[in-house]
Design an enzyme around this catalytic site. Sequence first.
Site, PDB file in Angstrom:
ATOM      1  N   ASP A 104       0.879  -1.165   0.000  1.00 30.67           N
ATOM      2  CA  ASP A 104       0.000   0.000   0.000  1.00 30.67           C
ATOM      3  C   ASP A 104       0.925   1.226   0.000  1.00 30.67           C
ATOM      4  OD1 ASP A 104      -2.052   1.786   0.030  1.00 30.67           O
ATOM      5  OD2 ASP A 104      -3.118   0.886   1.714  1.00 30.67           O
TER       6      ASP A 104
HETATM    7  C1  BGC Z   1      -4.928   3.431   0.097  1.00 34.13           C
HETATM    8  C2  BGC Z   1      -4.999   2.455  -1.074  1.00 34.13           C
HETATM    9  C3  BGC Z   1      -4.769   3.199  -2.358  1.00 34.13           C
HETATM   10  C4  BGC Z   1      -3.420   3.884  -2.298  1.00 34.13           C
HETATM   11  C5  BGC Z   1      -3.084   4.671  -3.527  1.00 34.13           C
HETATM   12  C6  BGC Z   1      -3.656   4.251   0.076  1.00 34.13           C
HETATM   13  O1  BGC Z   1      -3.711   5.271   1.035  1.00 34.13           O
HETATM   14  O2  BGC Z   1      -4.996   2.710   1.313  1.00 34.13           O
HETATM   15  O3  BGC Z   1      -6.237   1.811  -1.096  1.00 34.13           O
HETATM   16  O4  BGC Z   1      -4.836   2.309  -3.437  1.00 34.13           O
HETATM   17  O5  BGC Z   1      -3.429   4.800  -1.189  1.00 34.13           O
HETATM   18  O6  BGC Z   1      -3.871   5.818  -3.612  1.00 34.13           O
END
Ligand code: BGC
Length: 758
Positions: A230
């Site tokens: 993530d």
């Molecule tokens: C979120 C993800 C997301 C990623 C990219 C993170 O803060 O938890 O779900 O895909 O950011 O934006």
Amino acid sequence: MTTHDPASLSRSLSRAEQAALGSGADFWSTKQVGSVPSLVLTDGPHGVRRQVGASDHLGIAGSEPATCFPPAVGLGQSWDTELVGKVGRALGVESRALDVDVLLGPGVNIKRDPRCGRNFEYFSEDPHLTGTLATSWVQGLQSTGVGASLKHFAANNTEHDRMRSSSDVAPRPLREIYLRAFQAVVEKAQPWTVMCSYNRINGTYASENHWLLTEVLRDEWGFDGVVVSDWGAVQDRVKAVAAGLDLEMPGSGGGSDAHVVEAVEAGTLDAAVLERAAARTIALAAKAEAGRARDAAPFDPEAHHALARAAAAQCVVLLKNDAVGAEPVLPLTAGRSLAVIGEFAQAPRYQGGGSSHVNPTRVDIPLDEIRALSPDTEVTSAAGFTTDGTGDAAALRDEAVRVAGAAGTAVVFLGLAAHQESEGFDREHIELPAEQLELLADVVRAQPRTVVVLSHGGVLRLAPVAELAPAVLDGALLGQAGGGALADVLFGRVNPSARLTETVPVRIQDTPAYLDFPGEHGHVAYGEGLFVGYRWYDARDIAVTYPFGHGLSYTSFAYTGLELSAGADGITAQVTVTNTGERAGREVVQFYVAKPGSGVVRPVQELKGHAGVTLAPGESRQVTVTLDRPDLAYWDTRADHWIVEGGTYEVRVAASSRDIRVSASVEVTGDELVLPLTVDSTLGEVLAAPGAAEILGALMPMPQAEADSDVLGIDMAKMMASIPVRRLVSFAGGAVTLADLDKIIAQLNTARTASSQA
Ligand code: BGC
């Protein structure tokens, strides 16, 4: 890219190049390294958030226009795998048009507590439903040559302190509830990537969790794609690579690449592990390249808006539809005047906040769509309240009450505003704003024929709404075409067939994780264990406002003639469903499984299958569903394995978890579970092994149930059954030694293994 296979291409790269492949070039793309092309990953999941200027993972900066389909909270309510697959495919087409190789979704975390700020991005409190819908989403998306990113792996069920907190979960709930949907999607749809979550699991960061990323995901489930972090989930890249992480996102300016190379050179990171990680990112780039080379279907925003509308209409749950006078309030009758009330009728709430925030191609306004669908109906409107606290609340309410009283029917749009729920924080309660409930009470007093339409990402306490309003439609979040879809359902152009994917509790204090949410001092104790969602309310026999699986229709259905058969694949259930009403409609048939007299702790019943059937008035059809054998298994903590318990299983065919229509039982052959005996096994466990009574009886007298109970008035055999055999050394007064017991146990184990292999 060259024709080399990924493994040999990786081998031919320098360590610096291998490490460079494992972290992003910038926010959304990977690095080009030699002949390995850069690829683009972006959010997801219910629309493409393609940023071309400023980038962020919080949904702050703008993005290119894209269709905003219903977010998972809405889409899940369709219980329609085929529809979800179509939406996945459309998302793939738009990803291709926007040069996106991997779309970051779907989110398959379980909705453990209604307060989790991100529940709008997840499908359900139930792993089976989550797994089947997400499998179809991934298959649809990937059929276009665009990869999915199954997230957030794993046990990421709260937003509070999400980057540090540890989800402390026992093995059975971890396997049976929190990992089950991930396993199903990995095994059935082979997503190109899996995204590891921010949080820790039982103390270890997901990004550094070798057990999770390698032993479970790859060795057990056979995942051969890329594990991506993530955004910002990596604390220590070297530990992460060792655990099984392939790609750190976003990039760290090359800093962590250097650490990886240093670690290999210092001998603290295995060179083969880095080489394998690089091979996997090379394989991902090859898939993306092949995807780009395929003919892309053109992205037609109008066609996708129409799909978003059709999909949204399948996601609206009819919670309640009482009669006022002779007829149920819904569907609305064209020509009877309408008062449309509530800020959300003119400024709809249709998606959640944070990284998934999509810039829609257009947005349907419910009030306009209601007018467009029934041009001969007189439609008045009033805001009734504001969501930002501006305006004169009393004057707004009075105006709404006046308009409602003067019309034939009132349609009141209530719900939560964007600032009240979002990624990044949890709610503290599940209440609708008090002024909305006050408004509703006054409107219903002036206009008994009132319909409530709800917009929200997380579950709300609906007892006060259900008490006041004769009809309630739950739209959750419906995407950009939700306004048109609601008009379709209100006027009966679409007969509602959606079902709740979460229980609506009577009060927050009744919810399973109430006392353990959101945790303290960096730890969340999953104290409710397996009993998440309906599993909790059923086990404790707690009344709910609306049960899991609930949803009404403008027609009615009857279920008859359930037949079951068990085979190697699982249990096949056949049931006849008849449309007994006067309108065509779709029924979502739900199959719950119970295991009476189980040897392990189990929920009262668990969803193991579902199917939709569309029937004309009076039409009957046989619905056949296989409840897959692996889905019947529980996680045995002694064997560290899935086990199907043998014996009688009850299959309950239902219109909701609390509306069982027909049930029947079937015998299932269990998996053989031979646990090795040890000197710490109890006498009862040892005596169950063939021949054990004779061998032990030759050394010392064994208790005889009937004889001993005659003498002592107690069942000696039962009492002794719980004694670990090791204790016989002292209890038998020298008749048997530990060495004797070791020998006997070894002998019994050998005999049992031989007979189980025979
Ligand atoms: C979120 C993800 C997301 C990623 C990219 C993170 O803060 O938890 O779900 O895909 O950011 O934006």
